[in-house]
Enzyme design. Structure first.
Site, PDB file in Angstrom:
ATOM      1  N   CYS A   1       0.829  -1.215   0.000  1.00  0.00           N
ATOM      2  CA  CYS A   1       0.000   0.000   0.000  1.00  0.00           C
ATOM      3  C   CYS A   1       0.858   1.257   0.000  1.00  0.00           C
ATOM      4  CB  CYS A   1      -0.950  -0.007   1.199  1.00  0.00           C
ATOM      5  SG  CYS A   1      -0.148  -0.358   2.778  1.00  0.00           S
TER       6      CYS A   1
ATOM      7  N   HIS B  31      -1.325   0.711   7.767  1.00  0.00           N
ATOM      8  CA  HIS B  31      -1.827   0.808   6.393  1.00  0.00           C
ATOM      9  C   HIS B  31      -1.624   2.232   5.883  1.00  0.00           C
ATOM     10  CE1 HIS B  31      -4.125  -0.152   2.878  1.00  0.00           C
ATOM     11  NE2 HIS B  31      -5.052   0.742   3.148  1.00  0.00           N
TER      12      HIS B  31
END
EC number: 3.4.19.12
Length: 938
Positions: A53, A308
């Protein structure tokens, strides 16, 4: 619901999904392919390949830098070789060869793809990134920009060659001013982002001010002035000389924690505005330095090693904000930046930090790690960047593949729906004809009927073999899992699906029914027969009419009978030790029958030869009537009438055993009488205190002595010792393995000393392979004369040395042992009594090795020492026996760390309490970073 066990009940077997209203979606499990189609006026997402990510966020930020995208499109590409005059070669896929080509193709797909998201695996693979490992996003940004600049520097077109410098490169100077003479020393440096310390600050402007603040160089840190030719007090600061079009501000959330030796994340709030005026911070005033916020990169999570990454980016053409979260892209309402849920995270510590109030045009974040600002004076592009023709052909081909896939998925959905509708009509028609009534019928497996009604599985041929008995007919106990259907329906089933065998009314097995009735009758009769047998056992057996039965079998015959009947009955439900509500006696429990549970009834009195055993203690004589009752339950049990003789072979072996025992006792008594001192270990000679009345002592191995004593103490259980094996005390060359000194100390447990008189008796009683003796001799004429000891055979020096080396190696091969760590303070050894964990295991046990440990905890000593003494690894000076332990790759053995060793620890400097951790979540693991990837190859 379906009535279990009733073969006539055909309700609740899965028919309800076919008899109601038709739902076409229930006939397929294929999602609508249009869900994978890009929405109008939206951007394209990127697939997260596991832990990529952080890559996806930067790709989206760089894609929305239109100048960078345009410059990349102008790069020459090997794609022109791939594209022929009549279009793209169909026989092979396009594979970009360089980083620029990968970015070109990715950007073209992000711009004009019909897909909702695309796969960046080619780009990630080209960089050699590990898709399963989370990396530092800021480090990735620096390294990739450096790689891109290096790659583009080889291009001829200046708009392409200089795009990284034009967009991202600024310049500042390190300026040092001597307080004595006022001389300025400048060191110019380029930057692609400003790294701002956020610790202790609440506003972005405060972070910038600290970055540029003046530093005093005094005392030991004084500056050597070239003009004064001596060290002088001075001031040093950074001056911003020029700023780039795109200003990247790295907020240093991930900092090095000296206490743990690893990174931690600072989860403090930082306020920043949408408009940033940089004029107060630059050296040359008068220019246009007003910047506008264009992207906010977010790290969600409290740890520096997990979490994340997402990006909030403003569309430079429409001015609208979008949230890029891998495959998912969300448009913000009202052209406003909304951080929202990105700040709603659990606090890393109990101290709750309130979010500061933000005014209009300002924002506050504790998870933003990079802010991207764009110069306001730059003209906003009126037209979109055009994708070059050769790239557009590649995109069109990918779009064609996507459209073909959509058509294929839609066709598959249609076929599933058509098949489901046909099945619906079949079931609706046939289910009405399933009940048999009075007409001819057949049996079909309930499981097969349920699978026929289950639309998710294809219908297989009928298989009734599992319902057959040993006579290849329908087992009566399987009726409960069968259904009785009409012959008409059965004919249709077998014609359409095949299988078999067909089970008509004549298929039910009469033999199994008869056997079942016999077993049930015996089970009902078992309690009465148990009482009858118990009464018969009380009566004495007359004449020779009795039968031998094992006592163990008699104790547990009812339980054995019940288990045997249950097996014959084929009943799935276990009796759990009960029958007709009565509980079994304790002496019949399985726990007391552990040894006999493998034996069948009356097999406990069988000898190894299959005959009646000779031991009468294990059997009992019962009457003919009692045996008759028992035989009803155990017709195959071995039968031994009272006149049956015991096994002749066992009798012979018993006699031989008695004779051997008597012989062993005789030998033991004779040897015990002949060697009284050796048996009792009294009056034994000792090398350290050599007896004066003898000049010679003999040696045997201690193993021989212990084995001989075992035999003498228990001659009926052990075999006689026939030989003295002294070869174990000698080397392969026939030399002695022990010195006189070692035999008085560490090796004394391996040998036994023998008097000469005892040795003569030992030679008579046993076979001696090697004679070993030690002699004392007087040397010299001086009074008192010198005493020497010599052995026969003599010592073998080479083998003795090898033995000592092996013992040292054995000492270093251990699976779990204790070592000690002492902390040295002012050259005094200090042991922490309150730290029992200091007695640490210096290597892992076998159980520990099988447990998966987090990285960084493979060495159990690392954290133990750090926690106990609050000394981080880089401040630890470890030593043993004056030798510094500095080699991280060395083993404990090579360092001389053996069980019970003491390691000394000296700390470089006092470290604050390890437990005093602020707003962080720490994780200990070794950092490899981007080592081995393509980002470092240039």
């Amino acid at each position: 619901r379906n009535c279990k066990g009733n073969p006539n009940c055909l309700v609740g077997i899965g028919e309800h999904i076919w008899l109601g209203e038709i739902d076409e979606n229930s006939f397929h499990n294929i999602d609508d392919p249009n869900c994978e189609r890009r929405k109008k006026n939206s951007f394209v997402g990127l697939t997260n390949l596991g832990a990529t990510c952080y890559v996806n966020t930067f790709l989206q930020v760089w894609f929305l830098n239109l100048e960078l995208r345009q410059a990349l499109y102008l790069c020459p590409s090997t794609c022109s070789d791939y594209v022929l005059g009549d279009g793209i070669q169909e026989e092979k896929d396009y594979e970009p060869q360089t980083i620029c080509e990968h970015l070109q193709y990715l950007f073209a797909l992000l711009q004009n793809s019909n897909r909702r998201y695309i796969d960046p695996s080619g780009f990630v693979k080209a960089l050699g990134l590990d898709t399963g490992q989370q990396q530092d996003a800021q480090e990735f940004s620096k390294l990739f920009m450096s790689l891109l600049e290096d790659t583009l520097s080889k291009q001829k077109n200046p708009d392409v060659r200089n795009i990284v410098q034009q967009q991202f490169c600024g310049e500042y100077a390190y300026v040092t001013v001597c307080n004595q003479c006022g001389r300025e020393s400048k060191l110019l440096s380029k930057f692609y982002e400003l790294e701002l310390n956020i610790q202790g600050h609440k506003q972005l402007t405060d972070c910038i001010s600290e970055f540029l603040k003046e530093e005093k160089l005094e005392g030991d840190n004084r500056y050597f002035c070239e003009n004064c030719q001596s060290k002088q007090n001075a001031t040093r600061k950074i001056r911003l000389l020029s700023l780039p079009c795109t200003l990247n501000l790295q907020l240093m959330r991930f900092v090095f924690d000296r206490q743990t030796g690893h990174k931690k994340k600072l989860n403090t709030y930082i306020g920043f505005s949408e408009i940033l005026d940089m004029e107060p911070y630059v050296e040359h005033k008068g220019g246009s330095y007003v910047y506008e916020l264009s992207a906010v990169l977010i790290h969600r999570g409290v740890s520096a090693y997990s979490g994340h990454y997402i990006a909030h980016v403003k569309d430079p053409q429409s001015g609208e904000w979008y949230k890029f979260n891998d495959e998912d892209i969300e448009k913000m309402e009202g052209k406003k930046l909304q951080l929202g849920i990105e700040e709603d995270l659990a606090e890393p510590s109990k101290s709750q930090t309130r979010k500061p109030k933000c005014g209009k045009g300002t924002h506050c974040s504790r998870n933003a790690y990079m802010l991207v600002y764009r110069l306001q004076t730059q003209e906003k592009p009126n037209t979109a960047v055009q994708v070059p023709a050769f790239l557009q052909e590649l995109v069109d081909r990918d779009n064609s593949k996507f459209e073909e896939w959509c058509i294929e998925m839609a066709e598959m959905r249609k076929q599933s729906v058509d098949k489901g509708k046909a099945k619906h009509e079949e079931v609706k028609e046939l289910y009405q004809r399933l009940p048999a009534g009075a007409e001819p019928y057949e049996f079909v497996s309930l499981e097969w009927l349920q699978k026929w009604l289950d639309e998710s599985t294809p219908t297989k041929p009928i298989d009734n073999h599992a319902c057959l008995c040993s006579h290849d007919k329908l087992h009566p106990d399987k009726i409960s899992i069968m259904k009785r259907i009409s012959e008409y329906a059965a004919d249709i089933f077998y014609s359409r699906y095949g299988g078999g065998p067909r089970l008509t009314v004549k298929a039910l097995c009469k033999e199994c029914v008869v056997e079942r009735c016999r077993v049930l009758r015996l089970k009902n009769q078992l309690n009465e027969d148990y009482k009858t047998v118990n009464n018969l056992l009380k009566a004495a057996v007359k004449g020779n009419d009795g039968f031998w039965v094992g006592k163990s079998s008699l104790r547990s015959w009812r339980q054995l009978a019940l288990e045997q009947l249950d097996e014959q009955d084929g009943d799935a439900e276990q009796s759990n030790g009960k029958m007709n509500g009565s509980t079994l006696n304790k002496d019949e429990s399985k726990e007391e029958r552990k040894e006999e549970e493998e034996l069948n009834f009356n097999e406990d009195i069988l000898c190894p030869h299959g005959e009646l055993c000779i031991s009468e203690n294990e059997r009992r004589l019962v009457s003919k009537e009692a045996w008759s009752k028992l035989q009803q339950y155990f017709p195959k049990a071995p039968e031994f009438p009272s006149y049956k003789e015991c096994c002749s072979q066992c009798k012979i072996l018993e006699r031989e055993g008695e004779e051997n025992e008597a012989l062993h006792k005789m030998i033991a008594n004779e040897q015990k009488t002949s060697l009284p001192n050796l048996f009792q270990d009294k009056n034994r000679p000792c090398l350290s205190n050599w007896p004066e009345d003898t000049d010679v002592l003999y040696i045997v191995s201690q193993f021989f002595v212990e084995e001989w004593r075992k035999f003498v103490r228990k001659p009926t259980r052990c075999s006689p010792v026939s030989s003295v094996g002294n070869s174990a005390l000698l080397c392969p060359h026939g030399g002695l393995m022990f010195t006189f000194a070692s035999m008085t100390k560490e090796d004394s447990k391996l040998i036994a000393l023998i008097w000469p008189s005892e040795w003569q008796m030992i030679q008579k009683l046993f076979v001696v392979d090697h004679v070993i003796k030690i002699m004392r001799i007087e040397v010299g004429d001086v009074n008192p004369s010198e005493t020497q000891y010599i052995s026969e055979p003599k010592l073998c020096p080479e083998c003795r040395e090898g033995l000592l080396c092996q013992q040292q190696r054995d000492l270093r091969e251990y699976t779990q042992a204790t070592i000690y760590v002492h902390k040295v303070v002012d050259n005094k050894k200090v042991m922490k009594d309150s730290a029992p964990e200091l007695n640490v295991s210096s290597s892992e046990t076998e159980e520990d090795k099988e447990e998966a440990k987090p990285d960084g905890e493979k060495d159990p000593d690392f954290n133990q020492i750090m926690h106990a003494f609050s000394v981080a690894p880089f401040d630890q000076n470890l030593s043993i026996d004056g030798k510094i332990l500095s080699d991280d790759c060395a083993t404990l053995g090579t360092l001389g760390v053996i069980p019970e060793s003491v390691i000394l620890l000296k700390a470089d400097e006092p470290i604050a309490d390890y437990a005093a951790m602020d707003d962080v979540m720490q994780v200990c693991m070794p950092e490899e970073g981007f080592k081995g990837t393509g980002l470092l190859g240039h």
